[in-house]
Design a protein around this motif. Structure first.
Motif, PDB file in Angstrom:
ATOM      1  N   GLY A 278       0.842  -1.208   0.000  1.00  0.00           N
ATOM      2  CA  GLY A 278       0.000   0.000   0.000  1.00  0.00           C
ATOM      3  C   GLY A 278       0.869   1.247   0.000  1.00  0.00           C
ATOM      4  O   GLY A 278       1.544   1.552   0.983  1.00  0.00           O
TER       5      GLY A 278
ATOM      6  N   TYR B 221      -1.338   7.450   1.418  1.00  0.00           N
ATOM      7  CA  TYR B 221      -1.016   8.580   2.287  1.00  0.00           C
ATOM      8  C   TYR B 221      -0.298   8.135   3.563  1.00  0.00           C
ATOM      9  O   TYR B 221       0.445   8.900   4.154  1.00  0.00           O
ATOM     10  CB  TYR B 221      -2.288   9.339   2.652  1.00  0.00           C
ATOM     11  CG  TYR B 221      -2.752  10.231   1.533  1.00  0.00           C
ATOM     12  CD1 TYR B 221      -2.247  11.515   1.407  1.00  0.00           C
ATOM     13  CD2 TYR B 221      -3.647   9.779   0.573  1.00  0.00           C
ATOM     14  CE1 TYR B 221      -2.646  12.344   0.374  1.00  0.00           C
ATOM     15  CE2 TYR B 221      -4.052  10.586  -0.477  1.00  0.00           C
ATOM     16  CZ  TYR B 221      -3.544  11.874  -0.561  1.00  0.00           C
ATOM     17  OH  TYR B 221      -3.925  12.680  -1.594  1.00  0.00           O
ATOM     18  N   VAL B 222      -0.556   6.900   3.993  1.00  0.00           N
ATOM     19  CA  VAL B 222       0.115   6.405   5.188  1.00  0.00           C
ATOM     20  C   VAL B 222       1.402   5.660   4.805  1.00  0.00           C
ATOM     21  O   VAL B 222       2.499   5.989   5.273  1.00  0.00           O
ATOM     22  CB  VAL B 222      -0.826   5.488   6.011  1.00  0.00           C
ATOM     23  CG1 VAL B 222      -0.068   4.814   7.136  1.00  0.00           C
ATOM     24  CG2 VAL B 222      -1.977   6.305   6.572  1.00  0.00           C
ATOM     25  N   GLY B 223       1.270   4.663   3.939  1.00  0.00           N
ATOM     26  CA  GLY B 223       2.415   3.820   3.580  1.00  0.00           C
ATOM     27  C   GLY B 223       3.572   4.614   2.985  1.00  0.00           C
ATOM     28  O   GLY B 223       4.731   4.431   3.393  1.00  0.00           O
TER      29      GLY B 223
ATOM     30  N   CYS C 290      -4.535  -9.207   1.126  1.00  0.00           N
ATOM     31  CA  CYS C 290      -3.106  -9.116   1.459  1.00  0.00           C
ATOM     32  C   CYS C 290      -2.673 -10.342   2.252  1.00  0.00           C
ATOM     33  O   CYS C 290      -1.635 -10.940   1.967  1.00  0.00           O
ATOM     34  CB  CYS C 290      -2.826  -7.902   2.339  1.00  0.00           C
ATOM     35  SG  CYS C 290      -2.797  -6.387   1.460  1.00  0.00           S
TER      36      CYS C 290
ATOM     37  N   VAL D  73       4.481  -7.171  -6.075  1.00  0.00           N
ATOM     38  CA  VAL D  73       4.095  -7.437  -4.688  1.00  0.00           C
ATOM     39  C   VAL D  73       4.690  -8.766  -4.213  1.00  0.00           C
ATOM     40  O   VAL D  73       5.268  -8.858  -3.127  1.00  0.00           O
ATOM     41  CB  VAL D  73       2.547  -7.449  -4.552  1.00  0.00           C
ATOM     42  CG1 VAL D  73       2.138  -7.654  -3.110  1.00  0.00           C
ATOM     43  CG2 VAL D  73       1.940  -6.161  -5.100  1.00  0.00           C
TER      44      VAL D  73
ATOM     45  N   ARG E 214       0.198   4.914  -9.484  1.00  0.00           N
ATOM     46  CA  ARG E 214       0.692   5.428  -8.210  1.00  0.00           C
ATOM     47  C   ARG E 214       2.177   5.115  -8.055  1.00  0.00           C
ATOM     48  O   ARG E 214       2.960   5.969  -7.644  1.00  0.00           O
ATOM     49  CB  ARG E 214      -0.104   4.786  -7.082  1.00  0.00           C
ATOM     50  CG  ARG E 214      -0.319   5.765  -5.975  1.00  0.00           C
ATOM     51  CD  ARG E 214      -1.327   5.307  -4.989  1.00  0.00           C
ATOM     52  NE  ARG E 214      -2.143   6.467  -4.628  1.00  0.00           N
ATOM     53  CZ  ARG E 214      -2.863   6.552  -3.523  1.00  0.00           C
ATOM     54  NH1 ARG E 214      -2.899   5.563  -2.682  1.00  0.00           N
ATOM     55  NH2 ARG E 214      -3.553   7.630  -3.269  1.00  0.00           N
TER      56      ARG E 214
ATOM     57  N   TRP F 152      -9.573  -5.731   1.311  1.00  0.00           N
ATOM     58  CA  TRP F 152      -8.200  -5.554   0.835  1.00  0.00           C
ATOM     59  C   TRP F 152      -7.189  -6.125   1.825  1.00  0.00           C
ATOM     60  O   TRP F 152      -6.153  -6.633   1.447  1.00  0.00           O
ATOM     61  CB  TRP F 152      -7.923  -4.073   0.547  1.00  0.00           C
ATOM     62  CG  TRP F 152      -8.691  -3.605  -0.646  1.00  0.00           C
ATOM     63  CD1 TRP F 152      -8.329  -3.738  -1.951  1.00  0.00           C
ATOM     64  CD2 TRP F 152      -9.971  -2.972  -0.653  1.00  0.00           C
ATOM     65  NE1 TRP F 152      -9.310  -3.226  -2.769  1.00  0.00           N
ATOM     66  CE2 TRP F 152     -10.323  -2.743  -2.008  1.00  0.00           C
ATOM     67  CE3 TRP F 152     -10.857  -2.574   0.346  1.00  0.00           C
ATOM     68  CZ2 TRP F 152     -11.515  -2.134  -2.389  1.00  0.00           C
ATOM     69  CZ3 TRP F 152     -12.054  -1.968  -0.028  1.00  0.00           C
ATOM     70  CH2 TRP F 152     -12.376  -1.758  -1.377  1.00  0.00           C
TER      71      TRP F 152
HETATM   72  P1  ADP Z   1      -4.209   5.359   3.356  1.00  0.00           P
HETATM   73  O1  ADP Z   1      -4.692   6.754   3.576  1.00  0.00           O
HETATM   74  O2  ADP Z   1      -4.672   4.395   4.430  1.00  0.00           O
HETATM   75  O3  ADP Z   1      -2.732   5.259   3.110  1.00  0.00           O
HETATM   76  P2  ADP Z   1      -4.698   5.064   0.494  1.00  0.00           P
HETATM   77  O4  ADP Z   1      -6.003   4.777  -0.207  1.00  0.00           O
HETATM   78  O5  ADP Z   1      -4.019   6.364   0.301  1.00  0.00           O
HETATM   79  O6  ADP Z   1      -4.976   4.788   2.056  1.00  0.00           O
HETATM   80  O7  ADP Z   1      -3.636   3.933   0.111  1.00  0.00           O
HETATM   81  C1  ADP Z   1      -3.876   2.564   0.114  1.00  0.00           C
HETATM   82  C2  ADP Z   1      -3.152   1.940  -1.080  1.00  0.00           C
HETATM   83  O8  ADP Z   1      -3.201   0.507  -0.943  1.00  0.00           O
HETATM   84  C3  ADP Z   1      -3.754   2.248  -2.451  1.00  0.00           C
HETATM   85  O9  ADP Z   1      -2.770   2.856  -3.275  1.00  0.00           O
HETATM   86  C4  ADP Z   1      -4.172   0.857  -3.022  1.00  0.00           C
HETATM   87  O10 ADP Z   1      -3.931   0.737  -4.416  1.00  0.00           O
HETATM   88  C5  ADP Z   1      -3.249  -0.077  -2.251  1.00  0.00           C
HETATM   89  N1  ADP Z   1      -3.732  -1.467  -2.176  1.00  0.00           N
HETATM   90  C6  ADP Z   1      -4.962  -1.896  -1.812  1.00  0.00           C
HETATM   91  N2  ADP Z   1      -5.013  -3.261  -1.828  1.00  0.00           N
HETATM   92  C7  ADP Z   1      -3.786  -3.700  -2.206  1.00  0.00           C
HETATM   93  C8  ADP Z   1      -3.201  -5.015  -2.406  1.00  0.00           C
HETATM   94  N3  ADP Z   1      -3.886  -6.140  -2.191  1.00  0.00           N
HETATM   95  N4  ADP Z   1      -1.898  -5.068  -2.801  1.00  0.00           N
HETATM   96  C9  ADP Z   1      -1.194  -3.926  -2.998  1.00  0.00           C
HETATM   97  N5  ADP Z   1      -1.680  -2.681  -2.825  1.00  0.00           N
HETATM   98  C10 ADP Z   1      -2.964  -2.557  -2.435  1.00  0.00           C
END
Ligand code: ADP
Ligand code: UDX
Ligand code: UDX
Length: 479
Positions: A10, A13-15, A114, A77, A40, A110
């Protein structure tokens, strides 16, 4: 265990910011941030750091320093999971939009994906860290999935909620009030996993600020912290309406409250309503969990925070309509700001979306200016509400890239995000080019009211009395 290889699933905004700071502070650890969203990842890898998908002050310098040294962004991934000894899960957990718990519970689709992906790839023992905000007991669900793969891999699951606020993410990460690590504190393996994560943070966070709890306390603390913060905003917003009616000034009230050390001065800024991806989602989640245990009074107590916030947004828009002689039909109205707060390009749950939607229902012609938010994001936020067709949204709402153009010929301006630059505009020039009376609705109490009045504006701000408060001639008390 000494960690050498971190993977974060992910790149949001957090990761993104969290991993950038870990990579900067731990040059000997290889940090790979993966995401299924190719655009992204491409943006995180863009030569031009101005194009990073997340705008945060100070972030681009850190990314520039660490990227390609020990910080990598990738869509592969599987390979990143395979190589990592520690995996952060930082995917999105929005409120469910379907089925049981619709509109309340967090959608863990999601997260589960994972876990299943990790289970299918991992060949050696791993520490899994919940970074996304999750309902209490998600760690148990993760464990159920991971422990039932039958391939002999051992997992330690930690909860390490992120408390950063957007717009100050880098500062919050570099200098956090606390780092919370929840784990299996009753077993040797659990304690070791906590230790491994703690050692990473100890590179730059004083040890006494690193707090260890059991997993459930950690998960619940995150929800509770957000609920308390949101509750403060709703409480001061509730008082703002009473201030408007009685002649008290919400600023003065907030200041008086804030000086009580038991209350504290932060998060008492009345506004058009709170937004952001966390507050509403986490409270709904809390309400859902409380209800699922039959704790109806607890659920109702917290739900009121959301009810008040929805009311504040609606009240702001209604106040605009009323002031504009009870109709905004066909009138140009300028919205300054679309992001849910300053210094971010994030618009999730922004009050601006709901104010705009309300005004569009009343046939206003809206022009939006925001220094950081992309045009397409604005339209997609509105389309998501499904209040009208996509074409109608594009017809009745336009996005300007110059604030003076945006305000030209407007009947009214509403300030919906507290961007610094709004304070420094040439307000005389804006006034000259507007229709009169020139109304300004300051949803952030950002602008200097006295100056605006001197120029000729009719300004309205949240929680300020309607009449000259200094005259002591308040409204008549109903008998
Ligand atoms: P946050 O604010 O919690 O960081 P975001 O929506 O900004 O949330 O980021 C979450 C990210 O996780 C998104 O870019 C999304 O594409 C990614 N994501 C969701 N599910 C998966 C997955 N199974 N594998 C990889 N990335 C994922
Ligand atoms: C309160 C205000 O604190 C004070 O500023 C105001 O002038 C009068 O009202 P008081 O009622 O004397 O003062 O005591 P306070 O310490 O506020 O406690 C009120 C109640 O809340 C007590 O029953 C106390 O036990 C309880 N309380 C307080 C809790 O249950 N938990 C807490 O964390 C704090
Ligand atoms: C929040 C928490 O602060 C953070 O600890 C958590 O990790 C994620 O959720 P964030 O949503 O990024 O962070 O921003 P925050 O500064 O908390 O603001 C949330 C909303 O409340 C914004 O719309 C902001 O404008 C509004 N707000 C905040 C007010 O209206 N008044 C205030 O006094 C404070």
């Amino acid at each position: 265990m000494k960690i050498k290889n971190i993977c974060c699933i992910g790149a949001g905004y957090v990761g993104g910011p969290t991993m950038a700071v870990i990579a900067q502070k731990c040059p000997d650890i290889r940090v790979t941030v993966v995401d299924i969203n190719e655009n992204r990842i491409a943006a995180w890898n863009d030569e031009n750091v101005e194009k990073l998908p997340v705008y945060e002050p100070g972030l681009s310098d850190i990314v520039k320093e660490a990227r390609e040294r020990n910080l990598f962004f990738s869509t592969d991934v599987d390979s990143a999971i395979d190589k990592a000894d520690m995996i952060f899960i930082s995917v999105n957990t929005p409120t469910k939009t379907y089925g049981i718990g619709k509109g309340m519970a967090a959608d863990l689709k999601w997260i589960e994906l994972c876990a299943r992906q990790i289970a299918s790839i991992a060949k050696d023992d791993k520490i899994i860290i919940e970074k996304s905000t999750l309902p209490v007991r998600t760690a148990a669900a993760l464990r159920d999935i991971l422990d039932n793969t039958g391939n002999g891999v051992k997992y330690q699951i930690l909860s390490n909620p992120e408390f950063l606020a957007e717009g100050t993410a880098v500062q919050d990460l570099l200098n956090p009030d606390r780092v919370l690590i929840g784990g299996d504190i009753d077993t040797e393996d659990g304690l070791q996993a906590i230790q491994s994560l703690s050692e990473i943070y100890e590179r730059w966070v004083p040890k006494e600020r690193i707090l260890t709890t059991n997993v459930w306390s950690s998960e619940l603390s995150k929800l509770t912290a957000n609920a308390f913060l949101a509750q403060r905003v709703s409480s001061i917003n509730a008082m703002s309406e009473l201030c408007e009616k009685t002649g008290a000034d919400v600023h003065e009230v907030a200041q008086a409250l804030g000086m009580d050390s038991r209350i504290g001065s932060k998060f008492l800024q009345s506004s058009v309503g709170f937004g952001g991806s966390c507050f509403q989602k986490d409270i709904l989640n809390l309400v859902y969990i409380a209800k699922s245990f039959g704790l109806n009074e607890v659920a109702d107590y917290w739900e009121q925070v959301i009810i008040m916030n929805d009311y504040q947004k609606r009240r702001f828009a209604n106040n605009m309509i009323q002031t504009l002689f009870n109709t905004v039909s066909g009138k140009k109205i300028t919205l300054l700001g679309w992001a849910f707060k300053k210094d971010t390009n994030d618009t999730r749950e922004s009050a601006a979306i709901y104010v705009a939607d309300h005004l569009l229902n009343e046939e206003a012609e809206i022009v939006v200016y925001d220094p950081k938010v992309e045009t397409e994001q604005i339209y997609s936020d509105l389309d998501y509400l499904k209040s009208r067709s996509k074409e109608a949204n594009r017809q009745s709402l336009k996005v300007a890239n110059n604030p003076y153009e945006a305000c030209k010929d407007a009947h009214a301006i509403a300030v919906l995000t507290e961007w610094e630059e709004f304070k420094h505009y040439d307000w005389e020039k804006i006034y000259d080019n507007m229709l009169k009376p020139a109304f300004v609705f300051d949803g952030r109490n950002l602008l200097n009211m006295e100056e605006l009045i001197k120029i000729g504006f009719v300004p309205k701000s949240v929680g300020k009395p309607e009449y000259d408060a200094k005259s002591f001639s308040g409204p008549a008390i109903a008998s």
